[in-house]
Design a protein around this motif. Structure first.
Motif, PDB file in Angstrom:
ATOM      1  N   GLY A  43      70.867  31.458   0.882  1.00 34.69           N
ATOM      2  CA  GLY A  43      72.019  31.117   1.705  1.00 34.69           C
ATOM      3  C   GLY A  43      73.147  32.121   1.630  1.00 34.69           C
ATOM      4  N   HIS A  44      73.501  32.544   0.413  1.00 29.49           N
ATOM      5  CA  HIS A  44      74.623  33.473   0.256  1.00 29.49           C
ATOM      6  C   HIS A  44      74.285  34.855   0.829  1.00 29.49           C
ATOM      7  CE1 HIS A  44      78.648  33.462  -1.251  1.00 29.49           C
ATOM      8  NE2 HIS A  44      78.481  34.541  -1.973  1.00 29.49           N
ATOM      9  N   GLU A  45      73.032  35.271   0.695  1.00 28.47           N
ATOM     10  CA  GLU A  45      72.598  36.542   1.292  1.00 28.47           C
ATOM     11  C   GLU A  45      72.724  36.481   2.810  1.00 28.47           C
ATOM     12  OE1 GLU A  45      69.007  38.494  -1.095  1.00 28.47           O
ATOM     13  OE2 GLU A  45      68.693  36.342  -0.737  1.00 28.47           O
ATOM     14  N   PHE A  46      72.370  35.324   3.382  1.00 30.37           N
ATOM     15  CA  PHE A  46      72.471  35.144   4.830  1.00 30.37           C
ATOM     16  C   PHE A  46      73.934  35.236   5.272  1.00 30.37           C
ATOM     17  CE2 PHE A  46      72.695  32.242   8.595  1.00 30.37           C
ATOM     18  CZ  PHE A  46      71.948  33.027   9.467  1.00 30.37           C
ATOM     19  N   GLU A  47      74.842  34.693   4.481  1.00 31.30           N
ATOM     20  CA  GLU A  47      76.271  34.771   4.805  1.00 31.30           C
ATOM     21  C   GLU A  47      76.725  36.227   4.881  1.00 31.30           C
ATOM     22  OE1 GLU A  47      78.141  32.438   1.749  1.00 31.30           O
ATOM     23  OE2 GLU A  47      77.070  30.625   2.370  1.00 31.30           O
ATOM     24  N   TYR A  48      76.323  37.036   3.916  1.00 29.96           N
ATOM     25  CA  TYR A  48      76.699  38.455   3.929  1.00 29.96           C
ATOM     26  C   TYR A  48      76.027  39.195   5.090  1.00 29.96           C
ATOM     27  CZ  TYR A  48      79.458  38.279  -0.300  1.00 29.96           C
ATOM     28  OH  TYR A  48      80.458  38.005  -1.196  1.00 29.96           O
ATOM     29  N   PHE A  49      74.795  38.840   5.386  1.00 30.66           N
ATOM     30  CA  PHE A  49      74.100  39.412   6.536  1.00 30.66           C
ATOM     31  C   PHE A  49      74.882  39.120   7.815  1.00 30.66           C
ATOM     32  CE2 PHE A  49      71.331  38.662  10.163  1.00 30.66           C
ATOM     33  CZ  PHE A  49      70.672  39.880  10.266  1.00 30.66           C
ATOM     34  N   CYS A  50      75.298  37.853   7.983  1.00 29.97           N
ATOM     35  CA  CYS A  50      76.058  37.458   9.176  1.00 29.97           C
ATOM     36  C   CYS A  50      77.401  38.174   9.234  1.00 29.97           C
ATOM     37  CB  CYS A  50      76.258  35.940   9.196  1.00 29.97           C
ATOM     38  SG  CYS A  50      74.732  35.019   9.504  1.00 29.97           S
ATOM     39  N   ALA A  51      78.065  38.306   8.077  1.00 31.30           N
ATOM     40  CA  ALA A  51      79.358  39.002   8.027  1.00 31.30           C
ATOM     41  C   ALA A  51      79.188  40.451   8.480  1.00 31.30           C
ATOM     42  CB  ALA A  51      79.936  38.930   6.619  1.00 31.30           C
ATOM     43  N   ASP A  52      78.152  41.117   7.996  1.00 28.22           N
ATOM     44  CA  ASP A  52      77.894  42.505   8.397  1.00 28.22           C
ATOM     45  C   ASP A  52      77.588  42.596   9.894  1.00 28.22           C
ATOM     46  OD1 ASP A  52      78.278  43.354   5.791  1.00 28.22           O
ATOM     47  OD2 ASP A  52      76.127  43.474   5.328  1.00 28.22           O
ATOM     48  N   LEU A  53      76.814  41.643  10.390  1.00 32.52           N
ATOM     49  CA  LEU A  53      76.464  41.628  11.812  1.00 32.52           C
ATOM     50  C   LEU A  53      77.723  41.452  12.668  1.00 32.52           C
ATOM     51  CD1 LEU A  53      74.151  41.720  13.856  1.00 32.52           C
ATOM     52  CD2 LEU A  53      73.913  39.250  13.576  1.00 32.52           C
ATOM     53  N   LEU A  54      78.612  40.559  12.249  1.00 35.85           N
ATOM     54  CA  LEU A  54      79.857  40.351  12.987  1.00 35.85           C
ATOM     55  C   LEU A  54      80.726  41.614  12.953  1.00 35.85           C
ATOM     56  CD1 LEU A  54      80.663  36.712  11.832  1.00 35.85           C
ATOM     57  CD2 LEU A  54      79.943  37.427  14.122  1.00 35.85           C
ATOM     58  N   ALA A  55      80.811  42.240  11.793  1.00 32.49           N
ATOM     59  CA  ALA A  55      81.596  43.481  11.675  1.00 32.49           C
ATOM     60  C   ALA A  55      81.027  44.556  12.597  1.00 32.49           C
ATOM     61  CB  ALA A  55      81.615  43.957  10.225  1.00 32.49           C
ATOM     62  N   ASP A  56      79.696  44.635  12.685  1.00 32.99           N
ATOM     63  CA  ASP A  56      79.053  45.598  13.585  1.00 32.99           C
ATOM     64  C   ASP A  56      79.339  45.280  15.057  1.00 32.99           C
ATOM     65  OD1 ASP A  56      77.975  46.883  11.403  1.00 32.99           O
ATOM     66  OD2 ASP A  56      75.963  46.014  11.635  1.00 32.99           O
ATOM     67  N   ARG A  57      79.627  44.035  15.361  1.00 33.34           N
ATOM     68  CA  ARG A  57      79.887  43.603  16.735  1.00 33.34           C
ATOM     69  C   ARG A  57      81.378  43.606  17.069  1.00 33.34           C
ATOM     70  NH1 ARG A  57      76.807  45.219  19.146  1.00 33.34           N
ATOM     71  NH2 ARG A  57      77.543  44.091  20.947  1.00 33.34           N
ATOM     72  N   GLY A  58      82.214  44.231  16.234  1.00 30.70           N
ATOM     73  CA  GLY A  58      83.621  44.394  16.568  1.00 30.70           C
ATOM     74  C   GLY A  58      84.576  43.394  15.945  1.00 30.70           C
ATOM     75  N   PHE A  59      84.063  42.488  15.116  1.00 28.72           N
ATOM     76  CA  PHE A  59      84.954  41.573  14.413  1.00 28.72           C
ATOM     77  C   PHE A  59      85.654  42.355  13.300  1.00 28.72           C
ATOM     78  CE2 PHE A  59      82.322  38.606  16.589  1.00 28.72           C
ATOM     79  CZ  PHE A  59      83.016  37.410  16.675  1.00 28.72           C
ATOM     80  N   THR A  60      86.896  42.001  13.033  1.00 29.65           N
ATOM     81  CA  THR A  60      87.657  42.665  11.977  1.00 29.65           C
ATOM     82  C   THR A  60      88.077  41.634  10.940  1.00 29.65           C
ATOM     83  OG1 THR A  60      89.732  42.367  13.179  1.00 29.65           O
ATOM     84  CG2 THR A  60      88.534  44.433  13.564  1.00 29.65           C
ATOM     85  N   GLU A  61      88.615  42.129   9.849  1.00 25.92           N
ATOM     86  CA  GLU A  61      89.054  41.266   8.753  1.00 25.92           C
ATOM     87  C   GLU A  61      87.979  40.237   8.401  1.00 25.92           C
ATOM     88  OE1 GLU A  61      93.103  39.834   9.192  1.00 25.92           O
ATOM     89  OE2 GLU A  61      93.567  41.550  10.483  1.00 25.92           O
ATOM     90  N   VAL A  62      86.741  40.692   8.373  1.00 21.98           N
ATOM     91  CA  VAL A  62      85.600  39.826   8.078  1.00 21.98           C
ATOM     92  C   VAL A  62      85.550  39.608   6.573  1.00 21.98           C
ATOM     93  CG1 VAL A  62      83.105  39.561   8.243  1.00 21.98           C
ATOM     94  CG2 VAL A  62      84.359  40.724  10.078  1.00 21.98           C
ATOM     95  N   GLU A  63      85.604  38.341   6.178  1.00 26.22           N
ATOM     96  CA  GLU A  63      85.642  37.995   4.758  1.00 26.22           C
ATOM     97  C   GLU A  63      84.688  36.842   4.478  1.00 26.22           C
ATOM     98  OE1 GLU A  63      88.708  35.582   1.851  1.00 26.22           O
ATOM     99  OE2 GLU A  63      89.519  36.604   3.604  1.00 26.22           O
ATOM    100  N   VAL A  64      83.800  37.029   3.506  1.00 22.94           N
ATOM    101  CA  VAL A  64      82.931  35.944   3.071  1.00 22.94           C
ATOM    102  C   VAL A  64      83.714  35.144   2.035  1.00 22.94           C
ATOM    103  CG1 VAL A  64      80.748  35.336   1.938  1.00 22.94           C
ATOM    104  CG2 VAL A  64      80.837  37.278   3.519  1.00 22.94           C
ATOM    105  N   THR A  65      83.806  33.838   2.257  1.00 30.45           N
ATOM    106  CA  THR A  65      84.563  32.990   1.343  1.00 30.45           C
ATOM    107  C   THR A  65      83.785  32.776   0.051  1.00 30.45           C
ATOM    108  OG1 THR A  65      83.636  30.957   2.249  1.00 30.45           O
ATOM    109  CG2 THR A  65      85.665  31.775   3.262  1.00 30.45           C
ATOM    110  N   LYS A  66      84.461  32.250  -0.955  1.00 31.32           N
ATOM    111  CA  LYS A  66      83.770  31.973  -2.221  1.00 31.32           C
ATOM    112  C   LYS A  66      82.724  30.893  -2.006  1.00 31.32           C
ATOM    113  CE  LYS A  66      87.468  28.890  -3.592  1.00 31.32           C
ATOM    114  NZ  LYS A  66      88.437  28.536  -4.561  1.00 31.32           N
ATOM    115  N   GLY A  67      81.723  30.870  -2.840  1.00 29.09           N
ATOM    116  CA  GLY A  67      80.570  29.984  -2.664  1.00 29.09           C
ATOM    117  C   GLY A  67      80.874  28.502  -2.701  1.00 29.09           C
ATOM    118  N   SER A  68      81.759  28.067  -3.569  1.00 32.05           N
ATOM    119  CA  SER A  68      82.044  26.635  -3.636  1.00 32.05           C
ATOM    120  C   SER A  68      83.519  26.403  -3.357  1.00 32.05           C
ATOM    121  CB  SER A  68      81.676  26.085  -5.019  1.00 32.05           C
ATOM    122  OG  SER A  68      82.455  26.720  -6.012  1.00 32.05           O
TER     123      SER A  68
END
Length: 161
Positions: free
Chosen positions: A53-78
């Protein structure tokens, strides 16, 4: 043999040849379609299959950053109030819930995105998944104004890169 001045053997031969050509074209079309779908399947394997799950979150964050999203931040797990990614694009702020599932995503994820959007004071809430959504989840998302980014949407984002 001749009937009414026409050569029946030649007509039968021509009709047979036309039937064979039509059947051959149909078989060729079927083969082309099968090759297309097999190549498409190989082209986009389930890259999420081995992710946690957490790997998928980082994957999605990177994908969003590649698509022009800025200030992309993965929140803490819990204690993240159901939100896994905070991001911004074109002045719009997003709170995104990520779900790497093996089955369609249900209403609970929509509720989490709705609550998290307000908690983080974001303009838009979204649920991003490698799967698809149940009908009740889609209905809830419409009512609560939550964006749904399913596996097909993610695949489209990947193809654009």
């Amino acid at each position: 043999m001749s009937i009414g001045g026409k050569d029946v053997d030649n007509m039968a031969t021509i009709n047979g040849m036309l039937w064979i050509a039509g059947a051959g074209a149909g078989i060729i079309l079927l083969i082309v379609l099968l090759v297309f779908f097999v190549k498409r399947k190989k082209k986009s394997p389930d890259v999420f299959e081995d992710m946690e799950g957490h790997e998928f979150e980082y994957f999605c964050a990177d994908l969003l950053a590649d698509r022009g999203f800025t200030e992309v931040e993965v929140t803490k797990g819990s204690g993240d109030y159901g939100i896994d990614i905070l991001a911004q694009k074109d002045g719009v702020t997003y709170a995104i819930q990520c779900k790497r599932y093996t089955a369609p995503v249900g209403v609970k994820a929509i509720q989490e995105a709705y609550a998290g959007r307000d908690y983080y004071d974001r303009m838009v809430g979204a649920v991003m998944t490698n799967q698809y959504f149940t009908t009740p989840a889609v209905e809830a998302a419409k009512k609560l104004k939550i964006l749904l980014w399913d596996g097909g949407y993610i695949e489209g984002m990947l193809e654009e890169n």
